[in-house]
Design an enzyme around this catalytic site. Structure first.
Site, PDB file in Angstrom:
ATOM      1  CB  CYS A  76      -0.903  -0.006   1.229  1.00 27.37           C
ATOM      2  SG  CYS A  76      -1.937   1.472   1.388  1.00 27.37           S
ATOM      3  CB  CYS A  79      -0.400   2.155   5.684  1.00 24.87           C
ATOM      4  SG  CYS A  79      -1.150   0.632   5.064  1.00 24.87           S
ATOM      5  CB  CYS A 124      -4.999  -0.790   2.337  1.00 21.96           C
ATOM      6  SG  CYS A 124      -3.699  -1.193   3.522  1.00 21.96           S
ATOM      7  CB  CYS A 127      -4.387   2.672   5.910  1.00 20.38           C
ATOM      8  SG  CYS A 127      -4.234   2.564   4.105  1.00 20.38           S
ATOM      9  CB  CYS A 148      -9.277  -4.358 -11.841  1.00 23.52           C
ATOM     10  SG  CYS A 148      -8.946  -3.168 -13.131  1.00 23.52           S
TER      11      CYS A 148
END
Length: 161
Positions: A76, A79, A124, A127, A148
């Protein structure tokens, strides 16, 4: 005939107008990392903020992550939480990085009705940043799923040799 047209228009506009703030999901306490809008704006680039926090979409074929084939982990961008491994990446032809399976505990799912029909949004798990969507048109020989994702929402960490 005018009454039928009138009723149709009222029904149509009622359905369209039901896409208001009541359906907008709040960033709840279920995510470990909680930041204010201002903190995210300060930490992320404008494009990352638009995609991860405002749930936008980057232009297709614009991400350098589309080209990556080296072993490693996609994390991510907000984070640094591990999301996907290169070995689960495939070329979908859509213009966005696509994977058939996330790392266990990497992502969280939410319903997205912004286009007037239900899609499965991928966030995510740490976060709550918006990554993209998952569809059931991936490689049938593996999971059949196509994650995607927006490349700008992720960074790539190559495996050390």
């Amino acid at each position: 005939m005018k009454i039928i047209t009138y009723l149709f228009l009222i029904s149509f506009f009622t359905l369209v107008s039901c896409q208001g703030n009541a359906q907008k999901k709040p960033k709840s306490e279920q995510f470990e990392i909680q930041k204010t809008d201002a903190e995210w704006k300060n930490q992320l680039t404008a494009q990352q903020y638009y995609v991860l926090i405002k749930e936008g979409t980057e232009k297709p074929f614009s991400s350098e992550l589309n080209k990556i084939k080296n072993p490693g982990t996609f994390i991510c961008a907000a984070c640094k939480h591990p999301l996907f491994k290169t070995k689960r990446k495939f070329e979908s032809g859509t213009g966005w990085p696509s994977f058939d399976k996330p790392i266990d505990g990497g992502v969280f799912y939410s319903a997205d009705n912004k286009l007037g029909y239900k899609r499965n949004e991928v966030l995510c798990a740490k976060c709550g940043g918006h990554l993209g969507h998952v569809f059931n048109d991936g490689p049938p020989e593996t999971t059949g799923k196509r994650y995607c994702l927006n490349g700008v929402a992720m960074n790539f960490i190559p495996t050390k040799k």
